[in-house]
Design a protein around this motif. Structure first.
Motif, mmCIF file in Angstrom:
data_model
loop_
_atom_site.group_PDB
_atom_site.id
_atom_site.type_symbol
_atom_site.label_atom_id
_atom_site.label_comp_id
_atom_site.label_asym_id
_atom_site.label_seq_id
_atom_site.Cartn_x
_atom_site.Cartn_y
_atom_site.Cartn_z
ATOM 1 N N PRO A 9 0.715 -1.052 -0.031
ATOM 2 C CA PRO A 9 0.171 -0.184 -0.151
ATOM 3 C C PRO A 9 0.851 1.226 0.008
ATOM 4 O O PRO A 9 2.051 1.442 0.571
ATOM 5 C CB PRO A 9 -0.828 -0.190 1.423
ATOM 6 N N ARG A 10 0.214 2.295 -0.567
ATOM 7 C CA ARG A 10 1.091 3.472 -0.469
ATOM 8 C C ARG A 10 0.065 4.629 0.245
ATOM 9 O O ARG A 10 -1.050 4.482 0.418
ATOM 10 C CB ARG A 10 1.122 4.220 -2.204
ATOM 11 N N VAL A 11 0.719 5.744 0.473
ATOM 12 C CA VAL A 11 0.181 6.744 1.277
ATOM 13 C C VAL A 11 -0.890 7.706 0.147
ATOM 14 O O VAL A 11 -0.071 8.136 -0.567
ATOM 15 C CB VAL A 11 0.948 7.872 2.184
ATOM 16 N N LYS A 12 -2.221 7.479 0.365
ATOM 17 C CA LYS A 12 -2.808 8.153 -0.858
ATOM 18 C C LYS A 12 -2.638 9.659 -0.992
ATOM 19 O O LYS A 12 -2.687 10.226 -2.060
ATOM 20 C CB LYS A 12 -4.420 7.892 -0.405
ATOM 21 N N HIS A 13 -2.506 10.303 0.191
ATOM 22 C CA HIS A 13 -2.425 11.661 0.060
ATOM 23 C C HIS A 13 -0.801 12.136 -0.067
ATOM 24 O O HIS A 13 -0.872 13.400 -0.043
ATOM 25 C CB HIS A 13 -3.137 12.484 1.072
ATOM 26 N N SER A 14 0.193 11.408 -0.383
ATOM 27 C CA SER A 14 1.324 11.707 -0.580
ATOM 28 C C SER A 14 1.559 12.336 -1.871
ATOM 29 O O SER A 14 1.004 11.764 -2.772
ATOM 30 C CB SER A 14 2.400 10.418 -0.223
ATOM 31 N N PRO A 15 2.410 13.506 -1.986
ATOM 32 C CA PRO A 15 2.374 14.009 -3.451
ATOM 33 C C PRO A 15 3.171 13.300 -4.443
ATOM 34 O O PRO A 15 3.043 13.414 -5.695
ATOM 35 C CB PRO A 15 3.142 15.356 -3.130
ATOM 36 N N VAL A 16 4.260 12.303 -4.105
ATOM 37 C CA VAL A 16 4.857 11.559 -4.934
ATOM 38 C C VAL A 16 4.968 10.176 -4.279
ATOM 39 O O VAL A 16 5.458 9.942 -2.883
ATOM 40 C CB VAL A 16 6.339 11.910 -4.972
ATOM 41 N N HIS A 17 4.936 8.942 -5.111
ATOM 42 C CA HIS A 17 5.241 7.659 -4.388
ATOM 43 C C HIS A 17 6.254 6.953 -5.433
ATOM 44 O O HIS A 17 6.075 7.175 -6.807
ATOM 45 C CB HIS A 17 3.806 6.932 -4.496
ATOM 46 N N MET A 18 7.097 6.187 -4.882
ATOM 47 C CA MET A 18 8.096 5.706 -5.655
ATOM 48 C C MET A 18 8.220 4.058 -5.353
ATOM 49 O O MET A 18 8.445 3.843 -4.207
ATOM 50 C CB MET A 18 9.484 6.383 -5.669
ATOM 51 N N GLU A 19 7.721 3.149 -6.286
ATOM 52 C CA GLU A 19 7.584 1.942 -5.958
ATOM 53 C C GLU A 19 8.852 1.341 -6.217
ATOM 54 O O GLU A 19 9.502 1.608 -7.294
ATOM 55 C CB GLU A 19 6.311 1.252 -6.856
ATOM 56 N N CYS A 20 9.257 0.561 -5.530
ATOM 57 C CA CYS A 20 10.683 -0.284 -5.669
ATOM 58 C C CYS A 20 10.548 -1.711 -5.463
ATOM 59 O O CYS A 20 9.868 -2.173 -4.664
ATOM 60 C CB CYS A 20 11.718 0.341 -4.629
ATOM 61 N N THR A 21 11.585 -2.421 -5.888
ATOM 62 C CA THR A 21 11.881 -3.692 -5.738
ATOM 63 C C THR A 21 13.285 -3.652 -5.142
ATOM 64 O O THR A 21 14.129 -2.969 -5.508
ATOM 65 C CB THR A 21 11.697 -4.592 -6.963
ATOM 66 N N LEU A 22 13.374 -4.525 -4.130
ATOM 67 C CA LEU A 22 14.748 -4.539 -3.546
ATOM 68 C C LEU A 22 16.088 -5.084 -4.302
ATOM 69 O O LEU A 22 15.959 -6.034 -5.208
ATOM 70 C CB LEU A 22 14.768 -5.681 -2.451
ATOM 71 N N SER A 23 17.001 -4.187 -4.300
ATOM 72 C CA SER A 23 18.262 -4.581 -5.038
ATOM 73 C C SER A 23 19.088 -5.327 -4.101
ATOM 74 O O SER A 23 19.528 -6.389 -4.506
ATOM 75 C CB SER A 23 19.054 -3.330 -5.821
ATOM 76 N N GLN A 24 19.432 -4.716 -3.043
ATOM 77 C CA GLN A 24 20.238 -5.362 -2.034
ATOM 78 C C GLN A 24 20.167 -4.477 -0.754
ATOM 79 O O GLN A 24 19.714 -3.450 -0.704
ATOM 80 C CB GLN A 24 21.925 -5.293 -2.447
ATOM 81 N N ILE A 25 20.681 -5.224 0.275
ATOM 82 C CA ILE A 25 20.606 -4.627 1.644
ATOM 83 C C ILE A 25 22.262 -4.823 2.042
ATOM 84 O O ILE A 25 22.681 -5.965 2.165
ATOM 85 C CB ILE A 25 19.799 -5.425 2.809
ATOM 86 N N VAL A 26 22.743 -3.683 2.411
ATOM 87 C CA VAL A 26 23.948 -3.756 2.806
ATOM 88 C C VAL A 26 24.140 -3.465 4.249
ATOM 89 O O VAL A 26 23.747 -2.254 4.692
ATOM 90 C CB VAL A 26 25.085 -2.576 2.019
ATOM 91 N N GLU A 27 25.073 -4.310 4.964
ATOM 92 C CA GLU A 27 25.199 -3.918 6.192
ATOM 93 C C GLU A 27 26.227 -3.048 6.407
ATOM 94 O O GLU A 27 27.240 -3.266 5.795
ATOM 95 C CB GLU A 27 25.448 -5.203 6.861
ATOM 96 N N VAL A 28 26.159 -1.943 7.348
ATOM 97 C CA VAL A 28 26.870 -0.963 7.453
ATOM 98 C C VAL A 28 26.932 -0.749 9.056
ATOM 99 O O VAL A 28 26.087 -0.161 9.613
ATOM 100 C CB VAL A 28 26.612 0.415 6.853
#
Length: 196
Positions: A122-141
Motif C-alpha cells: 500500500p502507498r499513502v494516498k495523499h502523499s504528493p509522490v510515490h516511488m514503488e521499488c523492488t529490492l536490489s540489495q541490503i548492505v550491512e553498515v
C-alpha cells in the motif's frame, strides 16, 4: 572545535553529524509483512543512489529489535517510498513511534492507504509522490542497514507536475529533517547570488 576518530567516544557524534547534515529528505517507507500487515515508517537517511538503473536508498539504524520495515523488505523484496508534504507531517511523526509488528501503522497514523500499481504494497494516498521499488540489495553498515531499491513505478499528483518532467517544489511542500526537529523547505534561489 576539532575531533579526531580517537576522540569520538568522548562526544555524542550522532548528534553532531545529524545536526550538520541537514536538511535531510524523508523517505516515508511503506511495506507489507509476509502475513499481510501494513507497515509505515519514516527514514531521514535517504537519497538517490543511481540513475541507471534508477535506484533509491535509505538507511535503517540499529535498535533493540530489528525494524519491521527491514524484516518486511527482506521477506517480500518490495516497498514504496512516499514523500512527506507539510500537511502529512503529523501523520508521519505518529508513524515514527514504536508499534508492535502486528499493528497496521497506516491505521495508527491515520494515513489513508491505496494499493500500489507495480508492487503489492500500500502507498499513502495523499502523499504528493510515490516511488514503488523492488529490492536490489541490503548492505550491512556497522550496526545499521542500507537498503537499495530499484524504481519500478512512479506516481505524482497532477498539481505537483511541471512541464517538462519537473517537480514543482512550491506545490510539493516537502518536509525536511534537521537534528531533532523538522523544517519547511519553502524558499528557493539560483546561483550565483550576485549575478556574476
Amino acid at each position: 572545535m576539532k575531533i579526531g576518530e580517537s576522540q569520538f567516544h568522548e562526544h555524542r557524534m550522532s548528534k553532531l553529524v545529524k545536526g550538520a547534515v541537514v536538511p535531510r529528505p524523508i523517505a516515508w517507507v511503506s511495506s507489507l509483512s509476509a502475513e499481510g500487515v501494513a507497515n509505515l515508517a519514516p527514514f531521514s537517511f535517504f537519497t538517490v543512489a543511481s540513475m541507471d538503473p534508477v535506484t533509491l536508498c535509505f538507511s535503517i539504524g540499529d535498535g533493540e529489535r530489528e525494524k519491521d520495515t527491514l524484516v518486511n523488505i527482506r521477506e517480500t523484496g518490495k516497498f514504496i517510498i512516499n514523500l512527506v508534504s507539510e500537511d502529512l507531517a503529523d501523520q508521519m511523526h505518529e508513524s515514527s513511534k514504536n508499534h508492535s509488528p502486528d499493528v497496521d501503522e497506516f491505521q495508527a497514523a491515520g494515513a489513508e492507504p491505496e494499493p500500489g500499481d507495480f508492487v503489492k504494497v500500500p502507498r499513502v494516498k495523499h502523499s504528493p509522490v510515490h516511488m514503488e521499488c523492488t529490492l536490489s540489495q541490503i548492505v550491512e553498515v556497522g550496526a545499521g542497514h542500507l537498503v537499495l531499491g530499484r524504481l519500478v513505478g512512479y506516481h505524482m499528483k497532477d498539481d505537483v507536475y511541471k512541464e517538462v518532467d519537473k517537480v514543482d517544489p512550491h506545490k510539493l511542500k516537502p518536509v525536511g529533517r534537521m537534528a531533532g526537529d523538522y523544517t519547511y523547505i519553502r524558499e528557493f534561489y539560483s546561483l550565483p547570488i550576485n549575478g556574476k
